[in-house]
Enzyme design. Structure first.
Site, PDB file in Angstrom:
ATOM      1  N   HIS A 198     -46.595  44.681  87.997  1.00 44.27           N
ATOM      2  CA  HIS A 198     -45.624  45.302  88.911  1.00 44.27           C
ATOM      3  C   HIS A 198     -45.724  46.825  88.925  1.00 44.27           C
ATOM      4  CE1 HIS A 198     -42.999  41.396  88.567  1.00 44.27           C
ATOM      5  NE2 HIS A 198     -44.053  41.233  89.348  1.00 44.27           N
ATOM      6  N   SER A 220     -37.374  35.999  82.549  1.00 45.53           N
ATOM      7  CA  SER A 220     -36.551  34.924  83.108  1.00 45.53           C
ATOM      8  C   SER A 220     -37.418  33.930  83.886  1.00 45.53           C
ATOM      9  CB  SER A 220     -35.474  35.513  84.027  1.00 45.53           C
ATOM     10  OG  SER A 220     -36.079  36.323  85.011  1.00 45.53           O
ATOM     11  N   ASN A 231     -37.652  33.508  73.858  1.00 48.12           N
ATOM     12  CA  ASN A 231     -36.553  33.991  74.691  1.00 48.12           C
ATOM     13  C   ASN A 231     -35.236  33.508  74.061  1.00 48.12           C
ATOM     14  OD1 ASN A 231     -34.695  34.406  76.968  1.00 48.12           O
ATOM     15  ND2 ASN A 231     -36.528  34.532  78.245  1.00 48.12           N
TER      16      ASN A 231
HETATM   17  C1  BJW Z   1     -35.079  38.659  75.656  1.00 48.86           C
HETATM   18  C2  BJW Z   1     -34.442  39.575  74.858  1.00 48.86           C
HETATM   19  C3  BJW Z   1     -35.065  39.849  73.655  1.00 48.86           C
HETATM   20  C4  BJW Z   1     -33.252  39.396  76.574  1.00 48.86           C
HETATM   21  N1  BJW Z   1     -36.214  39.216  73.329  1.00 48.86           N
HETATM   22  N2  BJW Z   1     -36.209  38.056  75.329  1.00 48.86           N
HETATM   23  C5  BJW Z   1     -42.655  31.847  95.749  1.00 48.86           C
HETATM   24  C6  BJW Z   1     -41.453  31.180  95.690  1.00 48.86           C
HETATM   25  C7  BJW Z   1     -40.256  31.854  95.878  1.00 48.86           C
HETATM   26  C8  BJW Z   1     -40.241  33.230  96.140  1.00 48.86           C
HETATM   27  C9  BJW Z   1     -41.437  33.882  96.196  1.00 48.86           C
HETATM   28  C10 BJW Z   1     -42.622  33.205  96.002  1.00 48.86           C
HETATM   29  N3  BJW Z   1     -43.630  34.117  96.104  1.00 48.86           N
HETATM   30  C11 BJW Z   1     -43.114  35.324  96.341  1.00 48.86           C
HETATM   31  C12 BJW Z   1     -41.776  35.226  96.423  1.00 48.86           C
HETATM   32  C13 BJW Z   1     -40.846  36.334  96.685  1.00 48.86           C
HETATM   33  C14 BJW Z   1     -40.549  37.167  95.458  1.00 48.86           C
HETATM   34  C15 BJW Z   1     -39.872  36.309  94.388  1.00 48.86           C
HETATM   35  O1  BJW Z   1     -40.440  35.912  93.390  1.00 48.86           O
HETATM   36  N4  BJW Z   1     -38.594  36.027  94.574  1.00 48.86           N
HETATM   37  C16 BJW Z   1     -37.855  35.213  93.605  1.00 48.86           C
HETATM   38  C17 BJW Z   1     -36.831  36.092  92.873  1.00 48.86           C
HETATM   39  C18 BJW Z   1     -37.250  34.063  94.318  1.00 48.86           C
HETATM   40  N5  BJW Z   1     -41.774  37.779  94.917  1.00 48.86           N
HETATM   41  C19 BJW Z   1     -42.291  38.868  95.462  1.00 48.86           C
HETATM   42  O2  BJW Z   1     -41.807  39.376  96.473  1.00 48.86           O
HETATM   43  C20 BJW Z   1     -43.538  39.456  94.819  1.00 48.86           C
HETATM   44  N6  BJW Z   1     -44.524  39.685  95.816  1.00 48.86           N
HETATM   45  C21 BJW Z   1     -45.294  38.709  96.316  1.00 48.86           C
HETATM   46  O3  BJW Z   1     -45.286  37.591  95.869  1.00 48.86           O
HETATM   47  O4  BJW Z   1     -46.102  39.123  97.376  1.00 48.86           O
HETATM   48  C22 BJW Z   1     -46.661  38.112  98.224  1.00 48.86           C
HETATM   49  C23 BJW Z   1     -45.539  37.559  99.087  1.00 48.86           C
HETATM   50  C24 BJW Z   1     -44.635  38.426  99.659  1.00 48.86           C
HETATM   51  C25 BJW Z   1     -43.581  37.911 100.429  1.00 48.86           C
HETATM   52  C26 BJW Z   1     -43.430  36.532 100.603  1.00 48.86           C
HETATM   53  C27 BJW Z   1     -44.357  35.671  99.984  1.00 48.86           C
HETATM   54  C28 BJW Z   1     -45.425  36.205  99.226  1.00 48.86           C
HETATM   55  C29 BJW Z   1     -43.214  40.818  94.226  1.00 48.86           C
HETATM   56  C30 BJW Z   1     -42.280  40.749  93.084  1.00 48.86           C
HETATM   57  C31 BJW Z   1     -41.951  42.162  92.593  1.00 48.86           C
HETATM   58  C32 BJW Z   1     -40.856  42.170  91.552  1.00 48.86           C
HETATM   59  N7  BJW Z   1     -40.447  43.508  91.320  1.00 48.86           N
HETATM   60  C33 BJW Z   1     -39.455  43.771  90.260  1.00 48.86           C
HETATM   61  C34 BJW Z   1     -39.079  45.278  90.351  1.00 48.86           C
HETATM   62  C35 BJW Z   1     -40.248  46.089  89.795  1.00 48.86           C
HETATM   63  C36 BJW Z   1     -40.003  47.540  89.818  1.00 48.86           C
HETATM   64  C37 BJW Z   1     -38.938  47.993  88.858  1.00 48.86           C
HETATM   65  O5  BJW Z   1     -39.038  47.823  87.636  1.00 48.86           O
HETATM   66  O6  BJW Z   1     -37.977  48.540  89.382  1.00 48.86           O
HETATM   67  O7  BJW Z   1     -40.001  43.464  88.988  1.00 48.86           O
HETATM   68  S1  BJW Z   1     -38.030  42.728  90.366  1.00 48.86           S
HETATM   69  C38 BJW Z   1     -37.818  42.563  88.618  1.00 48.86           C
HETATM   70  O8  BJW Z   1     -38.011  41.183  88.229  1.00 48.86           O
HETATM   71  C39 BJW Z   1     -38.962  43.365  87.991  1.00 48.86           C
HETATM   72  C40 BJW Z   1     -39.398  42.468  86.880  1.00 48.86           C
HETATM   73  O9  BJW Z   1     -40.717  42.775  86.487  1.00 48.86           O
HETATM   74  C41 BJW Z   1     -39.227  41.091  87.476  1.00 48.86           C
HETATM   75  C42 BJW Z   1     -39.084  39.981  86.448  1.00 48.86           C
HETATM   76  O10 BJW Z   1     -37.944  40.157  85.666  1.00 48.86           O
HETATM   77  P1  BJW Z   1     -38.026  39.843  84.111  1.00 48.86           P
HETATM   78  O11 BJW Z   1     -38.972  40.765  83.466  1.00 48.86           O
HETATM   79  O12 BJW Z   1     -38.223  38.406  83.906  1.00 48.86           O
HETATM   80  O13 BJW Z   1     -36.556  40.336  83.637  1.00 48.86           O
HETATM   81  P2  BJW Z   1     -35.152  39.552  83.698  1.00 48.86           P
HETATM   82  O14 BJW Z   1     -34.093  40.578  83.554  1.00 48.86           O
HETATM   83  O15 BJW Z   1     -35.074  38.647  84.853  1.00 48.86           O
HETATM   84  O16 BJW Z   1     -35.191  38.621  82.413  1.00 48.86           O
HETATM   85  C43 BJW Z   1     -35.156  39.128  81.091  1.00 48.86           C
HETATM   86  C44 BJW Z   1     -35.355  37.958  80.150  1.00 48.86           C
HETATM   87  O17 BJW Z   1     -35.430  38.479  78.835  1.00 48.86           O
HETATM   88  C45 BJW Z   1     -34.180  36.962  80.163  1.00 48.86           C
HETATM   89  O18 BJW Z   1     -34.704  35.635  80.244  1.00 48.86           O
HETATM   90  C46 BJW Z   1     -33.498  37.179  78.814  1.00 48.86           C
HETATM   91  O19 BJW Z   1     -32.935  35.980  78.273  1.00 48.86           O
HETATM   92  C47 BJW Z   1     -34.654  37.660  77.982  1.00 48.86           C
HETATM   93  N8  BJW Z   1     -34.282  38.528  76.861  1.00 48.86           N
HETATM   94  N9  BJW Z   1     -33.289  39.985  75.536  1.00 48.86           N
HETATM   95  C48 BJW Z   1     -36.745  38.322  74.242  1.00 48.86           C
HETATM   96  N10 BJW Z   1     -34.520  40.728  72.784  1.00 48.86           N
END
Ligand code: BJW
Ligand code: ZN
Length: 243
Positions: free
Chosen positions: A120, A190, A214
């Site tokens: 990302h 997540s 997690n």
């Molecule tokens: C601990 C802990 C500890 C706590 N130890 N653990 C197919 C199906 C459905 C939707 C889509 C699909 N394909 C594409 C999509 C659309 C979309 C998407 O996925 N939407 C879903 C939400 C439904 N994806 C996109 O748009 C992506 N692009 C793409 O696919 O392009 C082609 C396309 C475009 C359009 C249509 C179709 C295809 C791009 C995704 C970009 C995500 N960007 C972000 C922001 C980045 C910039 C920034 O930092 O500001 O990335 S969003 C945000 O979520 C960020 C993260 O990297 C990402 C994931 O989050 P993460 O890291 O999992 O964090 P959390 O907070 O969700 O979870 C934390 C976890 O830690 C929890 O589980 C806790 O329990 C745990 N935890 N403490 C270990 N101590």
């Protein structure tokens, strides 16, 4: 098989010659970096699409930059935690190792990880919205309204927002590492944001063992061979045999 077996995780890790890791925001939580989702998450009070989508930026670039500048300031004060350090050590132990991160904070690199793919992007680079020039602005305090020095158009953070393509080379490498590994670790994510969320299934289809770390269950838990409930900063050093 799905259980909370630290001993078996430790054995799998000690034997593996090819390991791929996918990390998410949870791995930086113990450094003091907030995760995205949850009641105290990074976009509390605003919607994800307001702060992390091209439309949100087009509507209100000031608000988006205020959020990213705040996060950049927070990151200046934080350090890698024992989870980051354990992953850097794992890389030194395992012959074939790749770390795929969704995080934009560069804390894996600060901990000493080398073979890192940033799915990302990262928060320290900025890009011109008009001429697409890229500038490294690591640890620099940016103005409230950052402008391109050659064409004066708005700069934007060098991260991947919802609806945008991931960097093709990064995604290709991530998929190749995932297909070839014998052990796939899914840590602190997540597992709901695609395409990163699909990597665990690719690993499984390629016959790798999957270990999740997690504190909470996720949609990937059911395909994990071992699911360790707890914090990565505590569990990773333990499965490497420390403490
Ligand atoms: C601990 C802990 C500890 C706590 N130890 N653990 C197919 C199906 C459905 C939707 C889509 C699909 N394909 C594409 C999509 C659309 C979309 C998407 O996925 N939407 C879903 C939400 C439904 N994806 C996109 O748009 C992506 N692009 C793409 O696919 O392009 C082609 C396309 C475009 C359009 C249509 C179709 C295809 C791009 C995704 C970009 C995500 N960007 C972000 C922001 C980045 C910039 C920034 O930092 O500001 O990335 S969003 C945000 O979520 C960020 C993260 O990297 C990402 C994931 O989050 P993460 O890291 O999992 O964090 P959390 O907070 O969700 O979870 C934390 C976890 O830690 C929890 O589980 C806790 O329990 C745990 N935890 N403490 C270990 N101590
Ligand atoms: Zn420009």
């Amino acid at each position: 098989m799905r259980h909370n077996d630290l001993t078996e995780a430790r054995e799998l890790l000690a034997r593996a010659r090819s390991v791929t890791v996918l990390t998410g925001a949870g791995v930086s939580a113990e450094s003091g970096v907030p995760t995205f989702r949850g009641s105290d998450g990074l976009w509390k009070g605003s919607s994800a699409l307001e702060l992390a989508s091209p439309d949100g930026f087009a509507r209100n670039p000031h608000k988006v930059w205020e959020w990213y500048n705040l996060r950049r300031r927070t990151l200046l004060r934080v350090r890698p935690n024992p989870g980051h350090l354990a992953l850097a050590e794992l890389e030194r132990r395992v012959p074939e190792f790749g770390l795929i991160t969704q995080n934009v904070d560069r804390l894996h690199q600060a901990a000493g990880s080398k073979n890192v793919v940033e799915l990302h992007g990262n928060i320290w680079e900025v890009r011109c919205t008009a001429c697409h020039a890229v500038f490294d602005r690591t640890a620099v305090e940016l103005p409230a309204e950052p402008r391109c020095e050659s064409c004066l158009a708005w700069l934007r953070p060098g991260v991947v927002w919802f609806g945008e393509m991931l960097p093709p080379a990064a995604l290709q490498t991530a998929e190749a590492w995932t297909e070839r590994c014998e052990l796939f670790l899914l840590i602190g994510t997540s597992a709901i944001v695609w395409p990163a969320a699909g990597l665990a299934s690719i690993a499984k289809e390629s016959c790798a063992k999957v270990i999740e770390i997690n504190p909470e269950e996720t949609p990937a838990t059911e395909l994990a061979d071992i699911s360790l409930r707890g914090k990565s900063g505590e569990l990773l050093p333990r499965i490497l045999g420390h403490a």
